[in-house]
Design a protein around this motif. Sequence first.
Motif, PDB file in Angstrom:
ATOM      1  N   MET A   1       0.754  -1.209  -0.003  1.00 47.86           N
ATOM      2  CA  MET A   1       0.022   0.122  -0.070  1.00 47.86           C
ATOM      3  C   MET A   1       0.959   1.106  -0.062  1.00 47.86           C
ATOM      4  N   LYS A   2       0.305   2.319  -0.773  1.00 43.43           N
ATOM      5  CA  LYS A   2       1.352   3.398  -0.691  1.00 43.43           C
ATOM      6  C   LYS A   2       1.439   3.908   0.456  1.00 43.43           C
ATOM      7  N   PRO A   3       2.307   4.536   1.046  1.00 48.74           N
ATOM      8  CA  PRO A   3       2.467   5.179   2.502  1.00 48.74           C
ATOM      9  C   PRO A   3       1.715   6.313   2.553  1.00 48.74           C
ATOM     10  N   GLY A   4       1.204   7.178   1.523  1.00 48.84           N
ATOM     11  CA  GLY A   4       0.493   8.343   1.653  1.00 48.84           C
ATOM     12  C   GLY A   4      -1.060   7.973   1.775  1.00 48.84           C
ATOM     13  N   LEU A   5      -1.481   6.885   1.522  1.00 49.65           N
ATOM     14  CA  LEU A   5      -2.898   6.260   1.241  1.00 49.65           C
ATOM     15  C   LEU A   5      -3.334   5.751   2.494  1.00 49.65           C
ATOM     16  N   LYS A   6      -2.701   5.139   3.514  1.00 50.35           N
ATOM     17  CA  LYS A   6      -3.208   4.311   4.552  1.00 50.35           C
ATOM     18  C   LYS A   6      -3.612   5.238   5.832  1.00 50.35           C
ATOM     19  N   ASN A   7      -3.211   6.625   5.825  1.00 49.17           N
ATOM     20  CA  ASN A   7      -3.506   7.400   6.739  1.00 49.17           C
ATOM     21  C   ASN A   7      -5.118   7.852   6.455  1.00 49.17           C
ATOM     22  N   PRO A   8      -5.501   8.316   5.340  1.00 51.89           N
ATOM     23  CA  PRO A   8      -6.789   8.695   4.883  1.00 51.89           C
ATOM     24  C   PRO A   8      -7.763   7.562   5.041  1.00 51.89           C
ATOM     25  N   LEU A   9      -7.227   6.301   4.470  1.00 49.75           N
ATOM     26  CA  LEU A   9      -8.146   5.117   4.719  1.00 49.75           C
ATOM     27  C   LEU A   9      -8.232   4.740   6.406  1.00 49.75           C
ATOM     28  N   MET A  10      -7.515   4.987   7.002  1.00 54.18           N
ATOM     29  CA  MET A  10      -7.454   4.749   8.587  1.00 54.18           C
ATOM     30  C   MET A  10      -8.495   5.370   9.222  1.00 54.18           C
ATOM     31  N   ARG A  11      -8.554   6.812   8.492  1.00 53.55           N
ATOM     32  CA  ARG A  11      -9.547   8.006   9.238  1.00 53.55           C
ATOM     33  C   ARG A  11     -10.827   7.557   8.775  1.00 53.55           C
ATOM     34  N   VAL A  12     -11.054   7.330   7.356  1.00 51.06           N
ATOM     35  CA  VAL A  12     -12.321   6.814   7.063  1.00 51.06           C
ATOM     36  C   VAL A  12     -12.760   5.532   7.743  1.00 51.06           C
ATOM     37  N   THR A  13     -12.106   4.492   7.800  1.00 49.18           N
ATOM     38  CA  THR A  13     -12.279   3.273   8.342  1.00 49.18           C
ATOM     39  C   THR A  13     -12.815   3.544   9.808  1.00 49.18           C
ATOM     40  N   ASN A  14     -12.019   4.212  10.624  1.00 42.24           N
ATOM     41  CA  ASN A  14     -12.157   4.319  12.001  1.00 42.24           C
ATOM     42  C   ASN A  14     -13.638   5.189  12.340  1.00 42.24           C
ATOM     43  N   LEU A  15     -13.648   6.151  11.268  1.00 45.63           N
ATOM     44  CA  LEU A  15     -15.010   6.994  11.324  1.00 45.63           C
ATOM     45  C   LEU A  15     -16.344   6.148  11.105  1.00 45.63           C
ATOM     46  N   LEU A  16     -16.013   5.444  10.137  1.00 50.16           N
ATOM     47  CA  LEU A  16     -17.064   4.138   9.482  1.00 50.16           C
ATOM     48  C   LEU A  16     -17.666   3.299  10.762  1.00 50.16           C
ATOM     49  N   LEU A  17     -16.476   2.685  11.490  1.00 52.27           N
ATOM     50  CA  LEU A  17     -16.420   1.866  12.495  1.00 52.27           C
ATOM     51  C   LEU A  17     -17.135   2.448  13.717  1.00 52.27           C
ATOM     52  N   TYR A  18     -16.821   3.592  14.073  1.00 47.32           N
ATOM     53  CA  TYR A  18     -17.445   4.261  15.132  1.00 47.32           C
ATOM     54  C   TYR A  18     -18.897   4.748  14.928  1.00 47.32           C
ATOM     55  N   LEU A  19     -19.168   4.907  13.683  1.00 46.61           N
ATOM     56  CA  LEU A  19     -20.721   5.545  13.401  1.00 46.61           C
ATOM     57  C   LEU A  19     -21.403   4.160  13.378  1.00 46.61           C
ATOM     58  N   SER A  20     -20.958   3.148  12.595  1.00 47.58           N
ATOM     59  CA  SER A  20     -21.710   1.936  12.790  1.00 47.58           C
ATOM     60  C   SER A  20     -21.886   1.222  14.050  1.00 47.58           C
ATOM     61  N   PHE A  21     -20.986   1.301  14.795  1.00 50.25           N
ATOM     62  CA  PHE A  21     -21.141   0.962  16.328  1.00 50.25           C
ATOM     63  C   PHE A  21     -22.215   1.702  17.008  1.00 50.25           C
ATOM     64  N   CYS A  22     -22.021   2.859  16.988  1.00 51.52           N
ATOM     65  CA  CYS A  22     -22.983   3.931  17.666  1.00 51.52           C
ATOM     66  C   CYS A  22     -24.354   3.580  17.148  1.00 51.52           C
ATOM     67  N   GLY A  23     -24.601   3.277  15.812  1.00 50.30           N
ATOM     68  CA  GLY A  23     -26.087   3.054  15.011  1.00 50.30           C
ATOM     69  C   GLY A  23     -26.389   1.515  15.607  1.00 50.30           C
ATOM     70  N   LEU A  24     -25.461   0.706  15.936  1.00 44.63           N
ATOM     71  CA  LEU A  24     -25.746  -0.699  16.603  1.00 44.63           C
ATOM     72  C   LEU A  24     -26.419  -0.638  17.976  1.00 44.63           C
ATOM     73  N   ILE A  25     -25.663   0.385  18.749  1.00 43.76           N
ATOM     74  CA  ILE A  25     -26.009   0.642  20.207  1.00 43.76           C
ATOM     75  C   ILE A  25     -27.483   1.266  20.058  1.00 43.76           C
ATOM     76  N   GLY A  26     -27.635   2.273  19.281  1.00 42.42           N
ATOM     77  CA  GLY A  26     -29.119   2.946  19.380  1.00 42.42           C
ATOM     78  C   GLY A  26     -30.061   2.062  18.883  1.00 42.42           C
ATOM     79  N   THR A  27     -29.811   1.479  17.792  1.00 40.22           N
ATOM     80  CA  THR A  27     -30.978   0.412  17.250  1.00 40.22           C
ATOM     81  C   THR A  27     -31.123  -0.683  18.268  1.00 40.22           C
ATOM     82  N   GLY A  28     -30.151  -1.280  19.012  1.00 43.21           N
ATOM     83  CA  GLY A  28     -30.194  -2.469  19.702  1.00 43.21           C
ATOM     84  C   GLY A  28     -31.145  -1.698  21.127  1.00 43.21           C
TER      85      GLY A  28
END
Length: 137
Positions: free
Chosen positions: A1-28
């Motif tokens: 993976m290109k060195p400059g690509l990992k950081n933005p991917l991690m940010r998007v991944t972490n945000l999506l993980l956080y939002l989906s987890f919060c959605g799971l808690i709320g709907t649950g």
Amino acid sequence: MKPGLKNPLMRVTNLLLYLSFCGLIGTGALLNWKLIPGSQGGHGLTVLDMTRHEWGDIHFWLGVVCVGTTLFHLVLNWPWLKKIASSGKAWRLVAGLATGALIIFGIYALPLQHSGNGSSEAHQEELPQGKQHRKGW
């Protein structure tokens, strides 16, 4: 993976993980405490014009997103997992991943059972004479 690509991917991944987890808690919480299942009050109740089953579908798909994002997060962090989390010992990494898989598939493999207070007995009184359900069906 290109060195400059990992950081933005991690940010998007972490945000999506956080939002989906919060959605799971709320709907649950919504499914467990507001849209109560069965005859105890769940019939006819809606939130934002959606029934318990529709909210259950949203809860399921949020779970799929959360699992997929978690797997992608693990892939992005694979070098860290190999080097730091497992202290360079492959068996620790394999044991951790195998334990997670065992929990997931172990729960799914549990046998189905009838609860004992089945709906066939509860509905017998409502049916006309001669149309009774057989016990156990």
